[in-house]
Design an enzyme around this catalytic site. Structure first.
Site, PDB file in Angstrom:
ATOM      1  N   VAL A  14       0.861  -1.181   0.000  1.00 45.21           N
ATOM      2  CA  VAL A  14       0.000   0.000   0.000  1.00 45.21           C
ATOM      3  C   VAL A  14       0.899   1.233   0.000  1.00 45.21           C
ATOM      4  O   VAL A  14       2.111   1.140   0.204  1.00 45.21           O
ATOM      5  CB  VAL A  14      -0.949   0.021   1.221  1.00 45.21           C
ATOM      6  CG1 VAL A  14      -1.895  -1.159   1.182  1.00 45.21           C
ATOM      7  CG2 VAL A  14      -0.152   0.005   2.529  1.00 45.21           C
ATOM      8  N   SER A  38      12.807  -4.126  -5.581  1.00 46.10           N
ATOM      9  CA  SER A  38      13.114  -3.358  -6.783  1.00 46.10           C
ATOM     10  C   SER A  38      13.006  -4.236  -8.023  1.00 46.10           C
ATOM     11  O   SER A  38      13.366  -5.413  -8.001  1.00 46.10           O
ATOM     12  CB  SER A  38      14.530  -2.781  -6.709  1.00 46.10           C
ATOM     13  OG  SER A  38      14.827  -2.065  -7.903  1.00 46.10           O
ATOM     14  N   LYS A  52      16.975   0.197   0.231  1.00 44.46           N
ATOM     15  CA  LYS A  52      16.134   0.388  -0.958  1.00 44.46           C
ATOM     16  C   LYS A  52      16.002   1.876  -1.289  1.00 44.46           C
ATOM     17  O   LYS A  52      15.998   2.270  -2.467  1.00 44.46           O
ATOM     18  CB  LYS A  52      14.749  -0.219  -0.722  1.00 44.46           C
ATOM     19  CG  LYS A  52      13.717   0.043  -1.837  1.00 44.46           C
ATOM     20  CD  LYS A  52      14.217  -0.412  -3.198  1.00 44.46           C
ATOM     21  CE  LYS A  52      13.131  -0.445  -4.259  1.00 44.46           C
ATOM     22  NZ  LYS A  52      12.282   0.710  -4.396  1.00 44.46           N
ATOM     23  N   HIS A 105      19.173   2.847  -2.909  1.00 49.23           N
ATOM     24  CA  HIS A 105      19.104   2.268  -4.254  1.00 49.23           C
ATOM     25  C   HIS A 105      18.353   3.212  -5.183  1.00 49.23           C
ATOM     26  O   HIS A 105      18.791   3.490  -6.302  1.00 49.23           O
ATOM     27  CB  HIS A 105      18.405   0.908  -4.177  1.00 49.23           C
ATOM     28  CG  HIS A 105      17.884   0.379  -5.483  1.00 49.23           C
ATOM     29  ND1 HIS A 105      16.773   0.920  -6.131  1.00 49.23           N
ATOM     30  CD2 HIS A 105      18.297  -0.636  -6.268  1.00 49.23           C
ATOM     31  CE1 HIS A 105      16.552   0.255  -7.244  1.00 49.23           C
ATOM     32  NE2 HIS A 105      17.457  -0.683  -7.367  1.00 49.23           N
ATOM     33  N   ASN A 106      17.214   3.731  -4.725  1.00 50.32           N
ATOM     34  CA  ASN A 106      16.427   4.635  -5.562  1.00 50.32           C
ATOM     35  C   ASN A 106      17.152   5.958  -5.788  1.00 50.32           C
ATOM     36  O   ASN A 106      17.028   6.567  -6.854  1.00 50.32           O
ATOM     37  CB  ASN A 106      15.067   4.889  -4.915  1.00 50.32           C
ATOM     38  CG  ASN A 106      14.123   3.707  -5.080  1.00 50.32           C
ATOM     39  OD1 ASN A 106      14.558   2.587  -5.314  1.00 50.32           O
ATOM     40  ND2 ASN A 106      12.841   3.940  -4.949  1.00 50.32           N
ATOM     41  N   GLU A 112      19.516   5.307  -8.433  1.00 47.88           N
ATOM     42  CA  GLU A 112      18.708   5.223  -9.657  1.00 47.88           C
ATOM     43  C   GLU A 112      18.429   6.613 -10.219  1.00 47.88           C
ATOM     44  O   GLU A 112      18.551   6.843 -11.433  1.00 47.88           O
ATOM     45  CB  GLU A 112      17.400   4.498  -9.334  1.00 47.88           C
ATOM     46  CG  GLU A 112      16.402   4.381 -10.460  1.00 47.88           C
ATOM     47  CD  GLU A 112      15.103   3.766  -9.976  1.00 47.88           C
ATOM     48  OE1 GLU A 112      14.034   4.348 -10.260  1.00 47.88           O
ATOM     49  OE2 GLU A 112      15.147   2.715  -9.295  1.00 47.88           O
ATOM     50  N   HIS A 150      32.901  31.468  16.159  1.00 50.25           N
ATOM     51  CA  HIS A 150      32.622  30.037  16.173  1.00 50.25           C
ATOM     52  C   HIS A 150      33.867  29.196  16.429  1.00 50.25           C
ATOM     53  O   HIS A 150      33.781  27.976  16.513  1.00 50.25           O
ATOM     54  CB  HIS A 150      31.971  29.619  14.848  1.00 50.25           C
ATOM     55  CG  HIS A 150      30.603  30.206  14.659  1.00 50.25           C
ATOM     56  ND1 HIS A 150      29.542  29.905  15.478  1.00 50.25           N
ATOM     57  CD2 HIS A 150      30.129  31.090  13.740  1.00 50.25           C
ATOM     58  CE1 HIS A 150      28.468  30.555  15.078  1.00 50.25           C
ATOM     59  NE2 HIS A 150      28.792  31.293  14.015  1.00 50.25           N
TER      60      HIS A 150
END
Length: 458
Positions: free
Chosen positions: A62, A120, A175, A178-179, A182, A442
């Site tokens: 879903v 995938s 995953k 991985h995308n 991609e 800083h």
């Protein structure tokens, strides 16, 4: 993809109970594919839970976010046959890894196993053999492994593209990265197309021939290069000419690329190629603004540049390697941060088949991390370092030529910058630290003395 996974499981001998909230879709699925295996159609969640033998294994497909939580709540609170001890719930969608961590913790308190499974391969991959990246407990994985191993793609080395990546949300994290890779890969290929068309003046058929020839060589052989060659040969069924020329130049996204960039920022990891690819999709969506700007700014006095196909090929290759290097470095940092103990060699192996970023390059990457378990960055592996030594001048030629020709190469340029930063023992950020100390006190560190310092700049 849910339907494809169900068919894949049935084809591999499983009895599969199927449920969709729209009963007509369940009926249509069984009518179309019922002959492929043993399916048990269910009209309600209660039917599904009653039909499955205990301890049950349920795959959810879903939309990410609240829909997943809503289904889990329904599975837990249904009056009849709710989830119980030792049941396994598998989220095979593209959920955010932090949601998976939360859900796994909540369900484990009820002695219910939760697996976040990155899948995938798209609709066809899910049917014919995807790459599966699982995160969760070993006990649950071992119960699922016999069937899922049959369903997974082959890795080309006698194994299957499935692995228990680690605990909790590790599967969905890998995953997600991985995308992100991609996204980077697709953008780099698109930029190569822009160079081949606008600088070298190649026609679609010649571009198809070029990508096809690249895909025949080990270095660039990959799924994305293969389908790119096919795309440039596709004629337009609804008009004249090639279909690629009729497609609007606005790239959509489902969010995993953006999540990768956001997560990298949280981890303090640099992934400039993937971030550039996400930005490129955002910029592509500004079509009306780009058209208006082109009318005002489009014609510039750009120099006549010359490139060769081989130079573009080498630039694409080195840029792709940088994208993978960034993603794998990000996984390593996240693994340490979350105590996932992810094996990068195993991650590369799982990506060798079924998935969208499958490529012959992954054989080398797998070997690199198998030989050097403490390898800090893929670019430091000797065989890969040598590729950059031999080809980086061609890469620079391509990026500079793109700039001279007015062709945007955000991902290719980002990869080159990543390489140059990584190989620089001295960067100009000493000035950045001086500026921060000047206006904000800083502080800074010195190269010659230990400790933290502040200077009176005025």
């Amino acid at each position: 993809m849910g339907a494809s996974l169900a068919r894949n499981a049935a084809r591999n001998g499983a009895t599969v109970a199927v449920y969709n909230r729209t009963t007509e879709k369940t009926d249509a699925f069984v009518t179309a594919h019922g002959s492929e295996g043993k399916f048990l159609p269910c009209k309600t969640i209660a039917d599904l839970l009653q039909t499955l033998p205990q301890p049950r294994a349920i795959i959810l497909m879903v939309n990410a976010g609240k829909p997943v939580d809503d289904v889990i709540t329904e599975l837990l609170t249904t009056t009849h046959y709710p989830l119980t001890t030792d049941d396994i719930l598998i989220d095979a969608g593209n959920s955010h890894f932090s949601d998976t961590e939360r859900r796994e913790k909540m369900l484990s308190e009820k002695n219910i196993h939760f697996i976040g499974m990155g899948v995938s391969g798209g609709e066809q991959g899910a049917l014919l053999g995807p790459s599966m990246m699982l995160g969760g407990k070993t006990e649950a994985y071992e119960r699922l492994r016999p069937l899922l191993s049959k369903m997974a793609a082959k890795d080309g080395s006698g194994g299957k593209c499935i692995a228990l990546i680690g605990s909790g949300g590790s599967g969905h994290f890998v995953k997600m990265v991985h995308n992100g890779i991609e996204y980077g890969d697709m953008q780099l290929i698109a930029e190569s197309y822009a160079l081949l068309k606008n600088v070298l003046g190649l026609e679609n058929a010649q571009i198809a021939d070029t990508f096809e020839s690249w895909n025949k060589k080990r270095e660039l052989k990959s799924f994305l290069i293969e389908i790119t060659a096919q795309i440039f040969r596709k004629r337009d069924d609804l008009g004249s000419g090639d279909l690629i020329d009729a497609i609007k130049d606005e790239a959509k996204q489902k969010g995993t690329g953006k999540w990768t960039t956001q997560s990298a920022l949280d981890l303090g990891v640099s992934i400039p190629t993937m971030t550039a690819a996400v930005d490129a999709r955002f910029m592509s969506s500004l079509k009306s603004l780009r058209v208006a700007a082109a009318a005002t700014l489009g014609t510039l006095d750009t120099k006549n540049v010359k490139l060769s196909v081989n130079q573009v090929r080498d630039a694409l290759l080195l840029s792709k390697i940088c994208s993978y290097a960034q993603g794998l470095a990000m996984i390593a940092v996240a693994s340490a941060e979350h105590s996932w103990s992810i094996d990068l060699a195993e991650t590369c192996r799982v990506w060798k088949g079924g998935c969208i970023i499958r490529s012959t390059l992954l054989r080398t990457f797998e070997q690199a991390f198998a030989e050097q378990r403490d390898l800090k960055n893929l670019l430091l592996y000797p065989a890969i370092t040598e590729q950059f030594r031999k080809r980086h001048q061609k890469w620079r030629k391509v990026v500079s030529s793109g700039a001279l020709a007015g062709i945007p190469l955000p991902a290719m340029s980002a990869s080159l910058a990543y390489f140059d930063v990584l190989r620089s023992a001295q960067l100009p950020q000493n000035l950045t630290q001086a500026q921060r100390d000047f206006f904000g006190a800083h502080t800074f560190e010195r190269t010659d003395l230990e400790g933290v310092f502040h200077a009176n700049w005025q």
